[in-house]
Each structure stands twice: as structure tokens, then as C-alpha cells.
Write a protein that holds these residues in place. Structure first.
Motif, short mmCIF file in Angstrom:
data_model
loop_
_atom_site.label_atom_id
_atom_site.label_comp_id
_atom_site.label_asym_id
_atom_site.label_seq_id
_atom_site.Cartn_x
_atom_site.Cartn_y
_atom_site.Cartn_z
N ARG A 179 -0.41 1.39 3.54
CA ARG A 179 -0.32 0.16 3.65
C ARG A 179 -1.88 -0.55 2.19
NH1 ARG A 179 -0.50 -1.98 8.41
NH2 ARG A 179 -2.71 -2.31 8.63
N GLU A 180 -2.57 -0.26 2.86
CA GLU A 180 -4.35 -0.70 2.20
C GLU A 180 -3.94 0.10 1.24
OE1 GLU A 180 -5.43 -3.47 3.43
OE2 GLU A 180 -4.14 -4.09 5.22
N ALA A 181 -4.22 1.27 0.98
CA ALA A 181 -5.08 2.64 0.31
C ALA A 181 -3.55 2.90 -0.43
CB ALA A 181 -5.65 3.71 1.00
N ASP A 182 -4.44 4.74 -1.18
CA ASP A 182 -3.56 4.86 -2.04
C ASP A 182 -2.45 6.18 -1.29
OD1 ASP A 182 -4.27 3.18 -4.17
OD2 ASP A 182 -5.72 4.26 -4.36
N GLY A 183 -3.45 6.82 -0.49
CA GLY A 183 -2.63 7.88 0.48
C GLY A 183 -3.18 7.73 2.35
N ALA A 184 -2.92 9.17 2.64
CA ALA A 184 -3.77 10.05 3.29
C ALA A 184 -4.08 10.69 3.62
CB ALA A 184 -2.48 9.87 4.89
N ILE A 185 -5.55 11.36 4.49
CA ILE A 185 -5.83 12.49 4.35
C ILE A 185 -5.68 13.42 6.17
CG2 ILE A 185 -7.64 14.23 4.06
CD1 ILE A 185 -8.70 12.55 2.49
N THR A 186 -5.05 14.76 6.29
CA THR A 186 -5.35 14.78 7.79
C THR A 186 -5.59 16.16 7.51
OG1 THR A 186 -3.86 14.15 9.63
CG2 THR A 186 -2.92 15.64 7.18
N ASN A 187 -5.23 16.29 9.06
CA ASN A 187 -5.62 18.38 8.93
C ASN A 187 -5.67 18.40 10.82
OD1 ASN A 187 -7.59 16.65 11.16
ND2 ASN A 187 -9.44 17.88 9.85
N TRP A 188 -5.53 19.50 11.03
CA TRP A 188 -5.50 19.63 12.09
C TRP A 188 -3.95 19.62 12.56
CZ3 TRP A 188 -7.39 24.29 13.89
CH2 TRP A 188 -8.96 24.13 13.73
N LEU A 189 -2.43 20.30 11.38
CA LEU A 189 -1.19 20.18 12.17
C LEU A 189 -0.18 20.94 11.21
CD1 LEU A 189 0.01 17.23 9.92
CD2 LEU A 189 -1.73 18.71 8.88
N ALA A 190 0.52 21.64 12.38
CA ALA A 190 1.42 22.08 11.89
C ALA A 190 2.31 22.33 10.22
CB ALA A 190 1.61 22.60 13.03
N PRO A 191 3.15 23.00 9.73
CA PRO A 191 4.16 22.74 8.87
C PRO A 191 4.75 21.37 9.75
CG PRO A 191 3.01 24.50 7.79
CD PRO A 191 2.66 24.32 9.83
N GLY A 192 5.69 22.12 10.93
CA GLY A 192 6.78 21.08 11.01
C GLY A 192 5.84 19.59 11.56
N ASP A 193 4.96 19.33 12.00
CA ASP A 193 4.23 18.02 11.96
C ASP A 193 4.30 17.59 11.45
OD1 ASP A 193 3.64 18.97 15.21
OD2 ASP A 193 1.63 19.88 13.84
N VAL A 194 4.45 17.72 9.24
CA VAL A 194 4.67 17.19 8.74
C VAL A 194 5.50 15.44 8.59
CG1 VAL A 194 4.59 17.11 6.07
CG2 VAL A 194 3.16 18.83 7.40
N PRO A 195 6.20 16.23 8.67
CA PRO A 195 7.88 14.81 8.76
C PRO A 195 7.16 13.73 9.69
CG PRO A 195 8.62 17.11 8.93
CD PRO A 195 6.98 17.23 9.01
N GLN A 196 6.39 14.72 10.48
CA GLN A 196 6.62 13.10 11.31
C GLN A 196 4.95 12.04 11.15
OE1 GLN A 196 5.38 14.05 15.52
NE2 GLN A 196 4.46 12.05 16.24
N VAL A 197 4.14 13.02 9.89
CA VAL A 197 2.34 11.93 9.65
C VAL A 197 3.11 11.29 8.23
CG1 VAL A 197 0.48 12.69 8.60
CG2 VAL A 197 1.74 13.49 10.69
N ALA A 198 4.58 12.02 7.76
CA ALA A 198 4.63 11.46 6.19
C ALA A 198 5.37 10.64 6.58
CB ALA A 198 5.24 12.65 5.57
N ALA A 199 6.13 10.49 7.82
CA ALA A 199 7.08 8.90 7.97
C ALA A 199 5.86 7.95 8.06
CB ALA A 199 8.14 9.14 8.99
N ALA A 200 5.36 7.82 8.78
CA ALA A 200 4.16 7.00 9.05
C ALA A 200 3.66 6.53 8.26
CB ALA A 200 3.14 7.54 10.64
N LEU A 201 3.42 7.35 7.05
CA LEU A 201 2.62 7.02 5.56
C LEU A 201 3.71 6.13 5.27
CD1 LEU A 201 -0.07 6.89 3.91
CD2 LEU A 201 0.79 9.09 3.51
N ARG A 202 5.29 6.34 4.94
CA ARG A 202 5.76 6.10 4.35
C ARG A 202 5.99 4.78 4.99
NH1 ARG A 202 9.06 9.00 4.24
NH2 ARG A 202 8.20 10.83 2.39
N ALA A 203 5.79 4.23 5.77
CA ALA A 203 6.39 3.04 6.91
C ALA A 203 5.27 2.39 6.33
CB ALA A 203 6.88 3.76 8.18
#
Length: 326
Positions: free
Chosen positions: A171-195
Motif C-alpha cells: 500500500r505505502e511502498a514500491d515493494g517488499a523484502i523478505t527472507n528465511w522462506l522456502a519457494p513454497g512459501d512465496v505465494p502466501q507472501v506475494a498474495a499479501a503484498l498484492r492485496a
């Protein structure tokens, strides 16, 4: 969004001697270099040098803590690097952790969500070049005007580990940075960012921890120590619980809380290590890194972990490079 393979810098060795390697990163197909700021070098000096040494590379901080530079100082620092490297600087900021902010820097680690959000809002205001007199929730600015007007204000990305911060980053920025996650976790993270972005695309940067070594026992032993060190920090523990690893890590947390560090390490399952740290042959590592991109990461910031004493860092960089898989 474009896929951007990146590498963490500085590389091992004296900073002044890294010019040739930095240039070679671009030759190897890396598009980005990313720094961190915890207990080593600061996050900006390696990027300032890189901005002159190699104009093909985009420069990013992953991350600068929102607490350890005052708001006006943060704006000056970001504007200076953006002015030095027009269109090539991405300012990554985040709350960091209570360990870095409070224990190491003596600054109260209070209201991290609102602190980061307010800093993003202030930076947006400051980068306009207009005078800022504004009361934000966590600080107040009285009459600050940024004296540097970069040709292109830097993009801002926010370190985010769970849903609320990810949505705020969207909402406020141009994107997000994350770490300590597996490839299978990415869709959950990306969905929240897109929301948070109302369905729009945002940059998703992932710091990916890699050790290209076939010595699985040695790598897993080192990875367990790193995982235990991070996952007992409250923000990272909460992140793993949100991702669904709470049950797998419960025994480790229990042993750690009881003061039995050795037992805690032994309670980390191989499956968790293999989820969170990329290891194996270089081909296997490159394939695993590609899974992050396939699942929604747009930018990687590879961090090579020296768990195998026989592993040469620069050999590892070359083996993981985009050009290596062609």
C-alpha cells in the motif's frame, strides 16, 4: 515485473579491493547488488563504491533499520545515493529486530509497524523537495526541506515478514523484502503484498541463503546454528508460525527457552533446514533458486553461507551466476 538476479555485497575481503569482482558480477549476469546493515559494514558505503565501479548494477539496501538513522538523516542518505546513481538505487528499510535496535544500538524497539510506515510516508514527503512540517504517529518533523533533489527519487521497499507488514508494503511502498522462506512459501507472501497494493504488482525481493556444497551433513549442521539464532528472535519466530512451521519448530523453541542450546539445535528437522537454506550441487541450487522466481519473487539477493570450509566464496558466486546455467 522483470526478474532480477542479485547478489549480496560486500564480498569477503577488504572493501577497497573488490572493484574487479564487482565488475565481474555484472559480467556473470547479475543485475543487482544488495547490502545489509547489522554488525558489519554499513549499508551504503559498498553501494556508493559500486555506483562508480559498475554502472550496469542496480543498488539496493536490504535493509537499513528504520530506527538507527533519524528521519532527516535517512532522507539525506537515500537522496545522496540516488543522486550519485540516478535510477539505480532502491532504498530498503525495515524495523530490523529488537536485538539490533535495542540491545546493540540502545534505541527502544517500539511500535515497529507504525515506525516503518511513518518513515516511508515521511520519505515520500521529503523526496518531493517541499518543506515538511508534519506530525506522524511515531515522530514529528518541523520544517525540514531536503537540499538534494535527485533526478529520480529512489524506489522504497519495506522489509516484511507477515501479513500486516506485507500489506502495508504494498500500500505505502514500491515493494517488499523478505527472507528465511522456502519457494513454497512465496505465494502466501506475494498474495499479501498484492492485496495491500489493491491487486497491482509490486517488487518482491527475497534474500535467499545458499551454500552450494554436496556435503549435506556439514551444511545442515551450520544451517541449524543460523536457523536457531534467527528463529528465536520474536519477529522471525512469528513469521515461521505464520508460514505454518510452528509445529516443526516447537521442540526447538522449547529447548531453547529452557536454556539447552545443544538440544535445541538437534530438534530442528532436516526438512526445515532444507526448506530455508538452498544447498547441494550448483545445478541443484540454481534450480531451487529458480523456484523462488517461478512462485512470485521478482528479485533475488543471494547470500552465500560459509558452512563448508572447503567452499571458496568466489567459486560459489560463479557457480550460482545466471551465466553458469546457460
Amino acid at each position: 515485473m522483470p526478474i532480477r538476479p542479485g547478489m549480496t555485497i560486500p564480498l569477503p575481503g577488504p572493501l577497497h579491493a573488490q572493484r574487479d569482482r564487482i565488475v565481474e558480477l555484472a559480467d556473470l549476469g547479475f543485475t543487482d547488488v544488495w547490502t545489509a546493515e547489522s554488525d558489519g559494514g554499513d549499508g551504503l558505503t559498498p553501494l556508493a563504491l559500486t555506483s562508480v565501479w559498475e554502472p550496469r548494477l542496480r543498488l539496493g539496501t536490504a535493509i537499513l533499520p528504520a530506527y538507527t538513522r533519524a528521519p532527516a538523516c535517512m532522507a539525506q542518505s537515500a537522496a545522496s545515493l540516488a543522486d550519485a546513481a540516478p535510477g539505480r538505487f532502491v532504498l530498503g528499510i525495515g524495523s530490523s529486530s529488537n536485538v539490533i535496535v535495542e540491545r546493540w544500538n540502545g534505541i527502544p524497539f517500539e511500535e515497529p509497524y507504525r515506525k516503518v510506515r511513518d518513515l516511508v510516508r515521511f520519505l515520500r514527503d521529503a523526496f518531493t523537495g517541499e518543506k515538511v512540517t508534519q506530525r506522524y504517529d511515531t515522530f514529528e518533523i518541523q520544517g525540514f526541506r531536503l537540499g538534494i533533489r535527485p533526478e529520480q527519487p529512489p524506489s522504497i521497499v519495506v522489509a516484511a515478514l507477515r501479513e500486516a507488514m506485507l500489506k502495508m508494503a504494498g500500500r505505502e511502498a514500491d515493494g517488499a523484502i523478505t527472507n528465511w522462506l522456502a519457494p513454497g512459501d512465496v505465494p502466501q507472501v506475494a498474495a499479501a503484498l498484492r492485496a495491500g497494493a489493491g491487486g497491482d504488482d509490486r517488487e518482491l525481493v527475497a534474500r535467499i541463503f545458499v551454500c552450494p556444497s554436496a556435503n549435506a551433513d556439514v551444511v545442515r549442521a551450520g544451517a541449524r546454528r543460523a536457523i536457531a539464532a534467527y528463529m528465536n528472535v520474536p519477529v522471525y519466530a512469528a513469521f515461521q508460525e505464520w508460514l505454518g512451521r510452528g509445529e516443526q519448530l516447537a521442540a526447538m523453541w522449547s529447548a531453547w527457552g529452557a536454556g539447552d542450546r545443544k538440544q535445541a539445535l538437534g530438534e530442528i528437522p532436516d526438512s526445515v533446514v532444507d526448506d530455508l537454506v538452498v544447498h547441494g550441487s550448483p545445478d541443484a541450487c540454481r534450480s531451487r533458486i529458480q523456484e523462488y522466481f517461478d512462485n512470485g519473487v521478482t528479485t533475488s539477493a543471494l547470500a552465500i553461507l560459509p558452512f563448508d570450509p572447503d567452499l571458496d566464496h568466489w567459486d560459489a558466486v560463479q557457480s550460482l551466476a545466471p551465466a553458469a546455467g546457460r
